[in-house]
Design an enzyme around this catalytic site. Structure first.
Site, mmCIF file in Angstrom:
data_model
loop_
_atom_site.group_PDB
_atom_site.id
_atom_site.type_symbol
_atom_site.label_atom_id
_atom_site.label_comp_id
_atom_site.label_asym_id
_atom_site.label_seq_id
_atom_site.Cartn_x
_atom_site.Cartn_y
_atom_site.Cartn_z
ATOM 1 N N CYS A 27 0.827 -1.199 0.000
ATOM 2 C CA CYS A 27 0.000 0.000 0.000
ATOM 3 C C CYS A 27 0.861 1.249 0.000
ATOM 4 O O CYS A 27 2.085 1.181 0.146
ATOM 5 C CB CYS A 27 -0.922 0.012 1.217
ATOM 6 N N CYS A 78 3.035 1.720 3.124
ATOM 7 C CA CYS A 78 4.316 1.002 3.092
ATOM 8 C C CYS A 78 5.342 1.781 2.277
ATOM 9 O O CYS A 78 6.511 1.907 2.665
ATOM 10 C CB CYS A 78 4.129 -0.389 2.476
ATOM 11 N N ASP A 138 7.648 22.843 -32.626
ATOM 12 C CA ASP A 138 8.807 23.122 -33.459
ATOM 13 C C ASP A 138 8.523 22.468 -34.813
ATOM 14 O O ASP A 138 7.723 21.529 -34.888
ATOM 15 C CB ASP A 138 10.057 22.526 -32.828
ATOM 16 N N ASP A 165 12.229 18.802 -30.761
ATOM 17 C CA ASP A 165 13.173 17.688 -30.797
ATOM 18 C C ASP A 165 14.634 18.088 -30.780
ATOM 19 O O ASP A 165 15.498 17.245 -30.577
ATOM 20 C CB ASP A 165 12.928 16.835 -32.045
ATOM 21 N N ASP A 178 15.806 23.165 -28.538
ATOM 22 C CA ASP A 178 14.458 23.148 -27.956
ATOM 23 C C ASP A 178 14.467 22.816 -26.467
ATOM 24 O O ASP A 178 13.450 22.983 -25.791
ATOM 25 C CB ASP A 178 13.574 22.123 -28.680
#
EC number: 7.2.2.-
Length: 727
Positions: free
Chosen positions: A30, A33, A438, A619, A623
Site C-alpha cells: 500500500c 508502506c 517546433d 526535438d 528546444d
C-alpha cells in the site's frame, strides 16, 4: 563467523559521482508502506533518491559514490520490517509467481471455509429466534470453530506475516489492524462459544479474509499485467550476438562484449542485439517498436537497425553504433521504468493520507470501544463495534486510488507509442490548452526526402545516387537512399563546400551546388522552400528538391487538436519560406520563423501570463530550454538526448498521432484519479460514522471495505481505452 556481502555487481553509475541500485522488497502492499520505506531510506546520510515502485515492489536507490555500502540499505529495510534483496528480473518474477500461488491457495481455503461456515451459521441465525436448543447451537458454533480457526490460520498468512514483521520492527502497516480485527473476532467467538452465548463471529472473520484475499489477488494480477509491458520489452533484448572476429570468422559473444564499430551478423529469425547500420546484405525486418510501422521494411546497405528488431528473411552484416545499455531499446525501457516509478502530485496526496491511517484508525477503534463502555454497553458489544471500525476503515481504496490509474494509463500510453519521463506529466498534460510545435524533426520527419524523384529519369537518378555515395553531406545521403544506390562511383572526388565529381565512360558527372553543376537556370523550376542539389552528366542538367516531409498524419493531428479546442502555433528557427509552407499545409495561421531559443521561452512566458497551459513539442538541442519552460513537454524518440531528458513525455515512431493519444489518455486518467479519490474519501466519510454507531457488524464491514477497493480498481480499468479517434 563474519559473513561479507558483495553487492557491487548490482550497483551501476547513475551520473557523475552517483551510484544506483534496485532492490526487490517483500511485503509492500500500500501507499503507507511506500511512504514508510522512502522516509526510512531517505534518512540515511548521502542518500539522494529513495523511490518505491509499487507495481513491481522495487526500490530504486541513489547515493553519493563511495560513501555507502549497499548492504546497509538491506539492513535498514529489515529494521523497518521488510525483507529485501538485489532486484533481478527473473528472481523477482519467480517471487511474484510464488506469492500469486500462495494468495490463490489462501483464497481457495478461505472461500471453502466461508461457504461451510455460512451454511452452519444460517441455522443458528434462524434458530436463535425460533426453538433451537442451546446444545444444538453450541454444536454448530464448535463445528464452525473447527472449520474457521485452522482455515484462518492458513489463509491469513499474507496479513499475519506482514503485521508481525512490522510489529517486530516497532512500527505498523495496514495489515496490523486487519490482523487485530481478525484475531479479535476469532478470539471473541471462541470465548462466546465456551460461555454458550447466542452469537459468534466465525463467519465474519473468515469472510473478511476471503474479501481481503480477493482484493489483494486482483491487485497483484493487475500489477503483473502492467509489468508485462516492461517484460515484453525485456523479451526483445537479445543477450548474445554473432560478432566478426576475423574477415570470415564469427564468435557468439555477450552483448556486453560488443563495442561501437564492431561488425555483427544478423541471421534470419534472430532479434538484433545492437543499434547499427546495415553494411552488407538485404532482408526484411520488423522494427514496429521504433517506427510504429507494422509492415515489414526492407533493410539494405545504409539502413539503420535497432536492438529488438526482428530479422525476417535474409542475412545482414551490421556495423554497431550502440550496444547493451546504450541502445534505443534500453533507453525506452528506462523511460518506461520512470513512468512506473513516477510519483504524481495526486499520488503524493494519497500517500500522505495513507500515512496517517494506522495511528488514526487505532485511536478511533480504541475511543469507540471506550465510548461505548462509558455509554453503558457491555465490553463484548463495545469490542465488536471496535472490530468493525478496524475493518471498515482499511485504506485499501485510498492506497489504490491513484497508483492503479497511473499504472494503467502509463500502459495505455505505451501501447499508443508514448512514454512518460516525469511523475506528474499525466496531470500537467491533461491541463494543456495550447500547443507550440517546433517544425524541423517534429512536424516534419527527421530524415530528408527527394521530393521530385519521380520527375528524374530512372537511369539518371540511379547514377546520381551512386555518385552521392561518395559524399558525406546529409543531402547527398538522402539522394543515395532515395535512389537505392548500392555501389559508389569509382574515382569520385569531393570538393569541400561544392559537391562531388567523377569521370564515367569519358563523361564527367557532378553532384552538388547548382553553380558547381552549371544548373543555376533550373533552380526556379523546383520547390523554392526545399534544399536544391544539382546533377550534371556531360551537357545534361537536372535539379533535385530535397527537404524534410511532413509527418504522415500531421494534418489530421492538427485538425484533431482544433476539435479539442486546443490552441496551436509553430515556433521554428528554420527559414521563413519553409515554415510558412508547413503552416499553410497544416492550416496553422499562427507561426513564426527564425526564432531563437530565447524567443521561444519569451513566447511561452507570454502565454503563461495569459493563463495558458502550454504543451511544447520539439526535438532539437535548441528546444531543450523551451521544453523545460513549458507547462508540459513532449519529444519524438528521434530527438537529441538532451531534449529527451528534458521532455516530460517521449513518443515513438513516424506518426504524430501519439500526441493526441497522450492528451486524451491524460485527460481521462486525471478524471479517473479525481473520481477514485472522491470514492475513497466518500466511502470513509460515510462508513466510519456508521461503524462507530454500532450499526455495522464485522461481516458487513468486511464486505463494505472490500467492495470499495474493488470499485476503485474497476473504475481505474477505464483508463485502458482513453484515446478517441483522430478526426
Amino acid at each position: 563467523m563474519h559473513v561479507t556481502r558483495d553487492f557491487s555487481h548490482y550497483v551501476r553509475a547513475a551520473g557523475e559521482g552517483v551510484q544506483h541500485i534496485d532492490l526487490a522488497v517483500e511485503g509492500v502492499h500500500c501507499a503507507g508502506c511506500m511512504a514508510k520505506i522512502e522516509r526510512g531510506l531517505s534518512a540515511i546520510p548521502d542518500v539522494t533518491l529513495a523511490r518505491v515502485n509499487l507495481t513491481d515492489r522495487r526500490v530504486a536507490l541513489e547515493w553519493k559514490a563511495g560513501t555507502l555500502d549497499p548492504g546497509r540499505f538491506i539492513d535498514r529495510l529489515e529494521e523497518l520490517g521488510y525483507k529485501a534483496y538485489p532486484f533481478e528480473t527473473e528472481s523477482a518474477e519467480a517471487a511474484e509467481v510464488a506469492e500469486s500461488r500462495l494468495l490463490l491457495r489462501c483464497l481457495g481455503v478461505a472461500a471453502f471455509a466461508t461457504m461451510n461456515v455460512m451454511m452452519l451459521s444460517i441455522p443458528v441465525w434462524s434458530g436463535n429466534v425460533s426453538d433451537m436448543l442451546p446444545e444444538q447451537r453450541d454444536f454448530f458454533h464448535w463445528l464452525s470453530a473447527l472449520i474457521a480457526l485452522p482455515a484462518a490460520a492458513y489463509a491469513g498468512q499474507p496479513f499475519f506475516r506482514s503485521a508481525w514483521r512490522a510489529l517486530s520492527a516497532k512500527t505498523t502497516n495496514m495489515d496490523v489492524p486487519i490482523s487485530i480485527g481478525v484475531i479479535l473476532a476469532l478470539g471473541m467467538s471462541v470465548v462466546e462459544t465456551i460461555h454458550h452465548a447466542e452469537h459468534a463471529y466465525f463467519d465474519a472473520a473468515i469472510m473478511l479474509l476471503t474479501f481481503l484475499l480477493v482484493g489483494r489477488f486482483l491487485d497483484q494480477n493487475m500489477r503483473r499485467r502492467t509489468r508485462a509491458v516492461a517484460g515484453n520489452l525485456a523479451a526483445l533484448k537479445a543477450e548474445t550476438a554473432a560478432k566478426f572476429v576475423g574477415p570470415d570468422e564469427i564468435s557468439q559473444v555477450p552483448v556486453a562484449a560488443i563495442n561501437p564499430g564492431d561488425i555483427v551478423l544478423l541471421r534470419p529469425g534472430e532479434r538484433c542485439a545492437v543499434d547499427g547500420t546495415v553494411i552488407e546484405g538485404r532482408s526484411e525486418i520488423d522494427q514496429s517498436l521504433i517506427t510504429g510501422e507494422t509492415l515489414y521494411v526492407t533493410a539494405e546497405q545504409g539502413t539503420p537497425v535497432y536492438a529488438g528488431s526482428m530479422n525476417i528473411s535474409g542475412t545482414l552484416r551490421v556495423r554497431v553504433s550502440a550496444a547493451s545499455e546504450a541502445t534505443l531499446l534500453a533507453e525506452i525501457t528506462r523511460l518506461l521504468d520512470n513512468a512506473l516509478q513516477a510519483r504524481s502530485r495526486y499520488m503524493r496526496l494519497a500517500d500522505r493520507a495513507s500515512r496517517l491511517y494506522a495511528p488514526v484508525v487505532h485511536a478511533t477503534a480504541l475511543l469507540t470501544i471506550l465510548g461505548w463502555v462509558i455509554a453503558g454497553a457491555t465490553w463484548h458489544d463495545a469490542i465488536v463495534t471496535g472490530v468493525a471500525v478496524l475493518i471498515i476503515t482499511c485504506p485499501c481504496a485510498l492506497g489504490l486510488a491513484i497508483p492503479t490509474v497511473q499504472t494503467i494509463a502509463s500502459g495505455a500510453m505505451f501501447k499508443s507509442g508514448v512514454l512518460l519521463n516525469s511523475g506528474d506529466s499525466i496531470e500537467r498534460l491533461a491541463e494543456a490548452d495550447h500547443v507550440i510545435f517546433d517544425k524541423t524533426g517534429t512536424l516534419t520527419l527527421p530524415d530528408l526526402e527527394v521530393m521530385n524523384a519521380a520527375d528524374i529519369p530512372a537511369d539518371i537518378f540511379e547514377l546520381a545516387g551512386r555518385l552521392a555515395l561518395s559524399s558525406h553531406h546529409p543531402v547527398a545521403a538522402a539522394v543515395a537512399q532515395a535512389a537505392g544506390a548500392k555501389s559508389p562511383v569509382v574515382g569520385a572526388v569531393e570538393e569541400a563546400g561544392q559537391g562531388v565529381r567523377a569521370i564515367v565512360d569519358g563523361v564527367e558527372l557532378r553532384l552538388g551546388r547548382p553553380s558547381f553543376c552549371g544548373a543555376e537556370a533550373l533552380v526556379g523550376s523546383v520547390d523554392p522552400e526545399a534544399s536544391i542539389v544539382a546533377f550534371s552528366k556531360g551537357s545534361e542538367r537536372f535539379v533535385l528538391s530535397v527537404r524534410q516531409g511532413l509527418r504522415p498524419d500531421a494534418k489530421a493531428v492538427i485538425a484533431a487538436l482544433k476539435a479539442r479546442n486546443i490552441g496551436i502555433e509553430i515556433l521554428s528557427g528554420d527559414r521563413e519560406a519553409a515554415v510558412k509552407a508547413a503552416a499553410n499545409a497544416l492550416d496553422i495561421p499562427e507561426w513564426r520563423a527564425g526564432v531563437t531559443p530565447a524567443d521561444k521561452i519569451a513566447r511561452i512566458e507570454e502565454l503563461k501570463q495569459r493563463g495558458a497551459k502550454v504543451l511544447m513539442v520539439g526535438d532539437g538541442m535548441n528546444d531543450a530550454p523551451s521544453l523545460a519552460a513549458a507547462h508540459v513537454s513532449m519529444s519524438p524518440i528521434s530527438a537529441a538526448h538532451l531534449s529527451q531528458a528534458t521532455a516530460d513525455l517521449v513518443f515513438l515512431g513516424r506518426p504524430l498521432a501519439p500526441v493526441i493519444a497522450a492528451i486524451d489518455a491524460s485527460r481521462k486518467a486525471l478524471h479517473l484519479m479525481r473520481q477514485n479519490l472522491w470514492l475513497a474519501i466518500g466511502y470513509n466519510v460515510l462508513a466510519v460514522p456508521v461503524a462507530i454507531s454500532g450499526v455495522v457488524t464485522p461481516l458487513i464491514a468486511a464486505a463494505a471495505m472490500s467492495g470499495s477497493s474493488i470499485l476503485v480498481m474497476l473504475n481505474s480499468l477505464r483508463a485502458r481505452s482513453a484515446s478517441r479517434e483522430i478526426v
